[in-house]
Design a protein around this motif. Structure first.
Motif, PDB file in Angstrom:
ATOM      1  N   ALA A  49       0.826  -1.209   0.000  1.00 21.07           N
ATOM      2  CA  ALA A  49       0.000   0.000   0.000  1.00 21.07           C
ATOM      3  C   ALA A  49       0.857   1.256   0.000  1.00 21.07           C
ATOM      4  O   ALA A  49       0.589   2.222  -0.737  1.00 21.07           O
ATOM      5  CB  ALA A  49      -0.936  -0.009   1.207  1.00 21.07           C
ATOM      6  N   GLY A  80       4.367  -2.452  -4.931  1.00 25.54           N
ATOM      7  CA  GLY A  80       3.335  -1.430  -4.850  1.00 25.54           C
ATOM      8  C   GLY A  80       3.686  -0.189  -5.648  1.00 25.54           C
ATOM      9  O   GLY A  80       2.810   0.429  -6.274  1.00 25.54           O
ATOM     10  N   VAL A 139      -5.514  -3.519  -0.633  1.00 29.29           N
ATOM     11  CA  VAL A 139      -4.367  -4.192  -1.252  1.00 29.29           C
ATOM     12  C   VAL A 139      -4.795  -5.493  -1.904  1.00 29.29           C
ATOM     13  O   VAL A 139      -4.373  -5.806  -3.029  1.00 29.29           O
ATOM     14  CB  VAL A 139      -3.259  -4.443  -0.212  1.00 29.29           C
ATOM     15  CG1 VAL A 139      -2.157  -5.322  -0.798  1.00 29.29           C
ATOM     16  CG2 VAL A 139      -2.674  -3.118   0.275  1.00 29.29           C
TER      17      VAL A 139
END
Length: 337
Positions: free
Chosen positions: A202, A265, A311
């Motif tokens: 994230a 990410g 996520v």
């Protein structure tokens, strides 16, 4: 109060990726007879001939005393085992090691961070099922493989319900630059390590999208809140979550693109799909596999984990980055906690 005991004289390290190689080098430099097991002969031969693992730690010279093998039978000569394979491969590797050892009651320190898909088991639970005779411990904390391999100062948690065995592990891995702290809270140490990988994805998305440092700090703080909420509900100790294997590991993994999870990410935040990124990588981003399993466990226990949910959706390709951000920002206002 000092709790260090006599170290294990010989160590078998299962897994010759970057972290396994770094830990093997650490143990060898600490004076332990160390055998590094590699799945592939190419890596093993590279270490034998060139004293380097070109595939995973190309810039680190490895000790001459470090042995390397592709034969699991070498585990029979070890006093302790460090398991450093991806979490989703842990069960099968433990079953093979149990067979190779003849079901020996060996101390096994789990160095992989994740939750098993399909079963929702943590690594110490997988160990209990796959190798019931083994004596389980967990090594976790803020530690990049390259830093440890270079001998840069690092501190971690060594969790073991059996203090006598756990404190032998302290003596085994301790060096002038690597400092382990003992904890009896195996559950807390494992949950901290597994959940921070999800939160790092994230944070990588936030950085990749250019959302700013304020957003990343808020995400880390709220991520820690949901990790703490879930882990305490499972029975973890609050001091473990606030320690090296909890908050410490979270800060490191969410702050640097050296983290495989944060870098995953980051690329997702720049518009790439998780599936494409994972397919081209040689290394494993554990958080991608852990996120949906963790979300399922949270829902079973009626624990809110909105960042984990975001996520899981992003990794599965079920939600866009814009939609995930909008969902998080539009949640009902509440008292902080």
């Amino acid at each position: 109060m000092s709790v260090e005991r006599d170290p294990f004289g010989s160590v078998y390290v299962a897994g010759a990726g970057s972290w396994g190689t770094a830990l093997a080098a650490l143990c060898a430099r600490a004076g332990r007879r160390t055998v590094l097991w590699s799945r592939g002969e190419e890596v093993a031969e590279d270490v034998r001939r060139n004293r380097v693992n070109s595939a995973y730690l190309p810039e680190i010279a490895l000790p001459d005393s470090l042995e390397v093998t592709t034969d699991r039978a070498a585990v029979r000569e070890a006093e302790g085992v460090l398991l450093v394979v991806p979490a989703q491969a842990a069960r099968s590797e433990l079953e093979r090691l149990r067979e190779a050892s003849g079901g020996a009651a060996l101390p096994v320190a789990l160095c992989c961070k994740g939750i098993e898909r399909g079963t929702g088991r943590l690594m110490h639970q997988v160990l209990a099922e796959a190798w019931p005779e083994a004596l389980g411990a967990v090594l976790s904390g803020p530690s990049f493989a390259a830093d440890v391999a270079r001998g840069l100062p690092t501190a971690v948690t060594l969790a073991d319900k059996d203090e006598s065995c756990g404190t032998r592990w302290l003596g085994t891995v301790r060096t002038e630059s690597f400092r382990p702290y003992y904890s009896p809270d195996v559950l807390g140490a494992e949950l901290g390590g597994a959940i921070k990988n999800v939160l790092a994805i994230a944070c990588g998305v936030v950085e990749g999208r250019g959302l700013g440092e304020s957003a990343k700090a808020a995400l880390m703080a709220r991520g820690f809140a949901e990790a703490r909420r879930f882990a305490l509900g499972m029975g973890a100790r609050p001091e473990t979550l606030a320690g090296l294997s909890g908050l410490g590991d979270l800060i490191l993994t969410c702050s640097s693109r050296q983290s495989r999870n944060m870098s995953l990410g980051y690329e997702m935040g720049q518009g790439r799909s998780a599936a494409d990124i994972i397919a081209e990588r040689r290394t494993v981003s554990e958080g991608a596999a852990t996120a949906p399993v963790l979300l399922g466990l949270a829902r079973e226990r009626d624990v809110e984990m909105p960042i984990t949910e975001a996520v899981a959706g992003l990794v599965a390709g079920d939600v866009s980055v814009e939609a995930a951000i909008a969902d998080l920002m539009s949640r009902p206002l509440r008292i902080e906690g």
